[in-house]
Motif scaffolding. Structure first.
Motif, PDB file in Angstrom:
ATOM      1  N   ALA A   1       3.758   5.701  -5.524  1.00 37.51           N
ATOM      2  CA  ALA A   1       3.628   5.627  -6.998  1.00 37.51           C
ATOM      3  C   ALA A   1       2.772   6.595  -7.657  1.00 37.51           C
ATOM      4  O   ALA A   1       2.927   7.205  -8.818  1.00 37.51           O
ATOM      5  CB  ALA A   1       3.750   4.189  -7.466  1.00 37.51           C
ATOM      6  N   ASP A   2       1.494   6.647  -6.992  1.00 34.07           N
ATOM      7  CA  ASP A   2       0.580   7.399  -7.271  1.00 34.07           C
ATOM      8  C   ASP A   2       0.414   9.104  -6.980  1.00 34.07           C
ATOM      9  O   ASP A   2      -0.233   9.675  -7.240  1.00 34.07           O
ATOM     10  CB  ASP A   2      -1.009   7.072  -6.822  1.00 34.07           C
ATOM     11  N   ARG A   3       1.686   9.384  -6.457  1.00 31.66           N
ATOM     12  CA  ARG A   3       2.142  10.430  -6.116  1.00 31.66           C
ATOM     13  C   ARG A   3       1.432  11.189  -5.017  1.00 31.66           C
ATOM     14  O   ARG A   3       1.344  12.301  -5.057  1.00 31.66           O
ATOM     15  CB  ARG A   3       2.421  11.330  -7.486  1.00 31.66           C
ATOM     16  N   HIS A   4       1.052  10.435  -4.127  1.00 33.67           N
ATOM     17  CA  HIS A   4       0.226  11.097  -3.030  1.00 33.67           C
ATOM     18  C   HIS A   4       1.329  11.719  -2.107  1.00 33.67           C
ATOM     19  O   HIS A   4       2.549  11.401  -1.852  1.00 33.67           O
ATOM     20  CB  HIS A   4      -0.428   9.875  -2.102  1.00 33.67           C
ATOM     21  N   GLU A   5       0.787  12.749  -1.508  1.00 33.96           N
ATOM     22  CA  GLU A   5       1.795  13.889  -0.521  1.00 33.96           C
ATOM     23  C   GLU A   5       2.372  12.686   0.553  1.00 33.96           C
ATOM     24  O   GLU A   5       1.330  11.918   1.123  1.00 33.96           O
ATOM     25  CB  GLU A   5       0.991  14.887   0.014  1.00 33.96           C
ATOM     26  N   TRP A   6       3.465  12.978   1.128  1.00 37.08           N
ATOM     27  CA  TRP A   6       3.897  12.509   2.412  1.00 37.08           C
ATOM     28  C   TRP A   6       3.011  12.436   3.395  1.00 37.08           C
ATOM     29  O   TRP A   6       2.999  11.597   4.143  1.00 37.08           O
ATOM     30  CB  TRP A   6       5.468  12.522   2.430  1.00 37.08           C
ATOM     31  N   GLN A   7       2.401  13.571   3.778  1.00 37.70           N
ATOM     32  CA  GLN A   7       1.601  13.926   4.978  1.00 37.70           C
ATOM     33  C   GLN A   7       0.369  13.052   4.837  1.00 37.70           C
ATOM     34  O   GLN A   7      -0.130  12.439   5.673  1.00 37.70           O
ATOM     35  CB  GLN A   7       1.037  15.506   4.840  1.00 37.70           C
ATOM     36  N   ARG A   8      -0.175  12.781   3.506  1.00 35.30           N
ATOM     37  CA  ARG A   8      -1.349  12.093   3.557  1.00 35.30           C
ATOM     38  C   ARG A   8      -0.896  10.416   3.643  1.00 35.30           C
ATOM     39  O   ARG A   8      -1.842   9.519   4.328  1.00 35.30           O
ATOM     40  CB  ARG A   8      -2.001  12.037   2.081  1.00 35.30           C
ATOM     41  N   ILE A   9       0.180  10.090   3.381  1.00 32.92           N
ATOM     42  CA  ILE A   9       0.564   8.786   3.513  1.00 32.92           C
ATOM     43  C   ILE A   9       1.039   8.444   4.760  1.00 32.92           C
ATOM     44  O   ILE A   9       0.568   7.433   5.349  1.00 32.92           O
ATOM     45  CB  ILE A   9       1.917   8.477   2.382  1.00 32.92           C
TER      46      ILE A   9
ATOM     47  N   HIS B   1       0.941  -1.108   0.228  1.00 31.39           N
ATOM     48  CA  HIS B   1      -0.108  -0.068  -0.082  1.00 31.39           C
ATOM     49  C   HIS B   1       0.755   1.325  -0.052  1.00 31.39           C
ATOM     50  O   HIS B   1       0.667   2.109  -0.658  1.00 31.39           O
ATOM     51  CB  HIS B   1      -0.724  -0.030   1.077  1.00 31.39           C
ATOM     52  N   LEU B   2       1.867   1.261   0.807  1.00 31.73           N
ATOM     53  CA  LEU B   2       2.712   2.375   0.841  1.00 31.73           C
ATOM     54  C   LEU B   2       3.623   2.646  -0.532  1.00 31.73           C
ATOM     55  O   LEU B   2       3.481   3.923  -0.927  1.00 31.73           O
ATOM     56  CB  LEU B   2       4.008   2.097   2.177  1.00 31.73           C
TER      57      LEU B   2
ATOM     58  N   CYS C   1       4.750   9.478  11.493  1.00 34.05           N
ATOM     59  CA  CYS C   1       5.170  10.677  10.990  1.00 34.05           C
ATOM     60  C   CYS C   1       5.738  10.597   9.823  1.00 34.05           C
ATOM     61  O   CYS C   1       5.953   9.531   9.129  1.00 34.05           O
ATOM     62  CB  CYS C   1       6.039  11.175  12.015  1.00 34.05           C
ATOM     63  N   VAL C   2       6.119  11.806   8.855  1.00 39.12           N
ATOM     64  CA  VAL C   2       6.466  11.825   7.854  1.00 39.12           C
ATOM     65  C   VAL C   2       7.745  10.940   7.545  1.00 39.12           C
ATOM     66  O   VAL C   2       8.024  10.297   6.423  1.00 39.12           O
ATOM     67  CB  VAL C   2       6.567  13.225   7.086  1.00 39.12           C
ATOM     68  N   LYS C   3       8.875  11.450   8.350  1.00 43.74           N
ATOM     69  CA  LYS C   3      10.049  10.859   8.267  1.00 43.74           C
ATOM     70  C   LYS C   3       9.951   9.072   8.427  1.00 43.74           C
ATOM     71  O   LYS C   3      10.659   8.402   7.700  1.00 43.74           O
ATOM     72  CB  LYS C   3      10.859  11.353   9.175  1.00 43.74           C
ATOM     73  N   THR C   4       9.142   8.854   9.334  1.00 44.89           N
ATOM     74  CA  THR C   4       8.877   7.481   9.449  1.00 44.89           C
ATOM     75  C   THR C   4       8.466   6.614   8.130  1.00 44.89           C
ATOM     76  O   THR C   4       8.926   5.577   7.635  1.00 44.89           O
ATOM     77  CB  THR C   4       8.138   6.714  10.639  1.00 44.89           C
ATOM     78  N   ALA C   5       7.585   7.368   7.570  1.00 44.01           N
ATOM     79  CA  ALA C   5       6.746   6.806   6.221  1.00 44.01           C
ATOM     80  C   ALA C   5       7.993   6.770   5.132  1.00 44.01           C
ATOM     81  O   ALA C   5       7.877   5.835   4.344  1.00 44.01           O
ATOM     82  CB  ALA C   5       5.562   7.568   6.046  1.00 44.01           C
ATOM     83  N   GLN C   6       8.715   7.663   5.146  1.00 42.10           N
ATOM     84  CA  GLN C   6       9.886   7.863   3.930  1.00 42.10           C
ATOM     85  C   GLN C   6      10.842   6.721   4.227  1.00 42.10           C
ATOM     86  O   GLN C   6      11.215   6.216   3.201  1.00 42.10           O
ATOM     87  CB  GLN C   6      10.636   9.197   3.979  1.00 42.10           C
ATOM     88  N   ARG C   7      11.140   6.530   5.454  1.00 44.86           N
ATOM     89  CA  ARG C   7      12.210   5.543   5.889  1.00 44.86           C
ATOM     90  C   ARG C   7      11.690   4.155   5.364  1.00 44.86           C
ATOM     91  O   ARG C   7      12.067   3.189   5.004  1.00 44.86           O
ATOM     92  CB  ARG C   7      12.702   5.554   7.181  1.00 44.86           C
ATOM     93  N   ARG C   8      10.230   3.869   5.832  1.00 44.88           N
ATOM     94  CA  ARG C   8       9.645   2.583   5.381  1.00 44.88           C
ATOM     95  C   ARG C   8       9.394   2.532   4.001  1.00 44.88           C
ATOM     96  O   ARG C   8       9.756   1.426   3.325  1.00 44.88           O
ATOM     97  CB  ARG C   8       8.221   2.529   5.964  1.00 44.88           C
ATOM     98  N   TRP C   9       9.274   3.382   3.303  1.00 41.29           N
ATOM     99  CA  TRP C   9       9.167   3.467   1.682  1.00 41.29           C
ATOM    100  C   TRP C   9      10.603   3.109   1.035  1.00 41.29           C
ATOM    101  O   TRP C   9      10.837   2.331   0.318  1.00 41.29           O
ATOM    102  CB  TRP C   9       8.645   4.873   1.226  1.00 41.29           C
TER     103      TRP C   9
END
Length: 144
Positions: free
Chosen positions: A92-100, A86-87, A107-115
């Motif tokens: 890939a659909d270019r959702h914003e990091w805040q929405r993800i 899902h992440l 938090c945004v940084k954790t989502a970025q690290r997971r991605w």
């Protein structure tokens, strides 16, 4: 495949996922087979067409090579867990990091690290690198 890299990087994998998402959006809409419209086509005047809510959708179907690349890319996610999938597709659909980040409750940084970790896992799988064994009971997604 002529443009297939010999060594996959996380950036190349991310680009392929974005390309697959773009190809998926360019496909024609799915319709139920067997139903058709018996109403005659209504020809509207120019001024009536300008005020219409729905604008005609002009799309160009993707090439067969693009569809093959999309299907190949969709098979790559089998090495990921469901939440990682899902992440990856949300990004890939270019959702914003805040929405993800809101979707995954972090938090945004954790989502970025997971991605980033998911992209690295796919790149390692494509390069034939054996993944690092995780401890029993914890998933790769929960480590970061």
């Amino acid at each position: 495949m002529a443009n297939r890299p010999t060594h996959w990087t996380p950036d190349a994998v991310a680009t392929r996922f974005e390309d697959a998402a773009h190809t998926g959006r360019a496909l024609p809409p799915v319709r139920v087979q067997g139903y058709f419209n018996v109403w005659p086509q209504i020809v509207r005047e120019q001024w009536e067409r300008l005020s219409a809510d729905e604008q005609p959708r002009h799309y160009y179907p993707p090439s067969p090579e693009a569809i093959d690349r999309m299907l190949e890319t969709m098979r790559w996610v089998h090495c990921l867990e469901v939440e990682q999938r899902h992440l990856v597709w949300m990004r890939a659909d270019r959702h914003e990091w805040q929405r993800i980040a809101r979707r995954f409750g972090c938090c945004v940084k954790t989502a970025q690290r997971r991605w980033q970790r998911a992209m690295q896992m796919v790149a390692d799988q494509l390069n034939g690198v054996t993944p690092i064994a995780t401890t029993q009971g914890t998933s790769n997604f929960e480590q970061y």
